[in-house]
Write a protein that holds these residues in place. Structure first.
Motif, PDB file in Angstrom:
ATOM      1  N   TYR A   1      -3.798  10.453  -0.632  1.00  0.00           N
ATOM      2  CA  TYR A   1      -3.880   9.484  -1.726  1.00  0.00           C
ATOM      3  C   TYR A   1      -3.407   8.143  -1.201  1.00  0.00           C
ATOM      4  N   VAL A   2      -4.176   7.079  -1.496  1.00  0.00           N
ATOM      5  CA  VAL A   2      -3.814   5.726  -1.085  1.00  0.00           C
ATOM      6  C   VAL A   2      -4.030   4.806  -2.277  1.00  0.00           C
ATOM      7  N   GLU A   3      -3.038   3.957  -2.538  1.00  0.00           N
ATOM      8  CA  GLU A   3      -3.125   3.004  -3.641  1.00  0.00           C
ATOM      9  C   GLU A   3      -2.626   1.650  -3.159  1.00  0.00           C
ATOM     10  N   THR A   4      -3.318   0.590  -3.518  1.00  0.00           N
ATOM     11  CA  THR A   4      -2.908  -0.766  -3.161  1.00  0.00           C
ATOM     12  C   THR A   4      -2.531  -1.515  -4.425  1.00  0.00           C
TER      13      THR A   4
ATOM     14  N   ARG B   1       0.859  -1.180   0.000  1.00  0.00           N
ATOM     15  CA  ARG B   1       0.000   0.000   0.000  1.00  0.00           C
ATOM     16  C   ARG B   1       0.897   1.232   0.000  1.00  0.00           C
ATOM     17  N   VAL B   2       0.668   2.118  -0.944  1.00  0.00           N
ATOM     18  CA  VAL B   2       1.414   3.362  -1.060  1.00  0.00           C
ATOM     19  C   VAL B   2       0.481   4.482  -0.644  1.00  0.00           C
ATOM     20  N   SER B   3       0.924   5.302   0.300  1.00  0.00           N
ATOM     21  CA  SER B   3       0.113   6.422   0.785  1.00  0.00           C
ATOM     22  C   SER B   3       0.913   7.706   0.666  1.00  0.00           C
ATOM     23  N   ILE B   4       0.260   8.764   0.237  1.00  0.00           N
ATOM     24  CA  ILE B   4       0.858  10.103   0.248  1.00  0.00           C
ATOM     25  C   ILE B   4       0.183  10.845   1.380  1.00  0.00           C
ATOM     26  N   LEU B   5       1.000  11.250   2.358  1.00  0.00           N
ATOM     27  CA  LEU B   5       0.491  11.880   3.566  1.00  0.00           C
ATOM     28  C   LEU B   5       0.697  13.385   3.496  1.00  0.00           C
TER      29      LEU B   5
ATOM     30  N   SER C   1      -2.666  13.161   7.541  1.00  0.00           N
ATOM     31  CA  SER C   1      -3.777  12.451   6.907  1.00  0.00           C
ATOM     32  C   SER C   1      -3.414  12.061   5.482  1.00  0.00           C
ATOM     33  N   ALA C   2      -3.935  10.918   5.052  1.00  0.00           N
ATOM     34  CA  ALA C   2      -3.638  10.396   3.715  1.00  0.00           C
ATOM     35  C   ALA C   2      -4.447  11.166   2.680  1.00  0.00           C
TER      36      ALA C   2
END
Length: 72
Positions: free
Chosen positions: A61-64, A47-51, A58-59
């Motif tokens: 953008y989140v991508e799995t 899982r890639v998250s941009i915080l 807070s996230a």
């Protein structure tokens, strides 16, 4: 004169369009288990998250993704 200014405007627009960054980024990682051994030839999920603001922000953008590791 009008032809020259139109040509310059067209060239500036073309340069601006080609100067944009692609809408992707590439990455690679080394996957290890709890014993610090490589996880080879195994399907893994990530899982890639941009915080926003900080590492605990807070996230925005989140991508799995799923993938399979190689022998390296």
């Amino acid at each position: 004169m009008k032809k020259i200014s139109s040509l310059i405007t067209l060239l500036l627009c073309a340069v601006t369009l080609f100067a944009q960054a692609p809408e992707k980024f590439t990455y690679q990682a080394v996957v290890r288990n709890a014993n610090n051994s490589l996880v080879a030839n195994t399907q893994v999920g990530m899982r890639v998250s941009i915080l926003q603001g900080s590492a605990s922000g807070s996230a925005v953008y989140v991508e799995t993704q799923t993938g399979t590791t190689n022998a390296n």
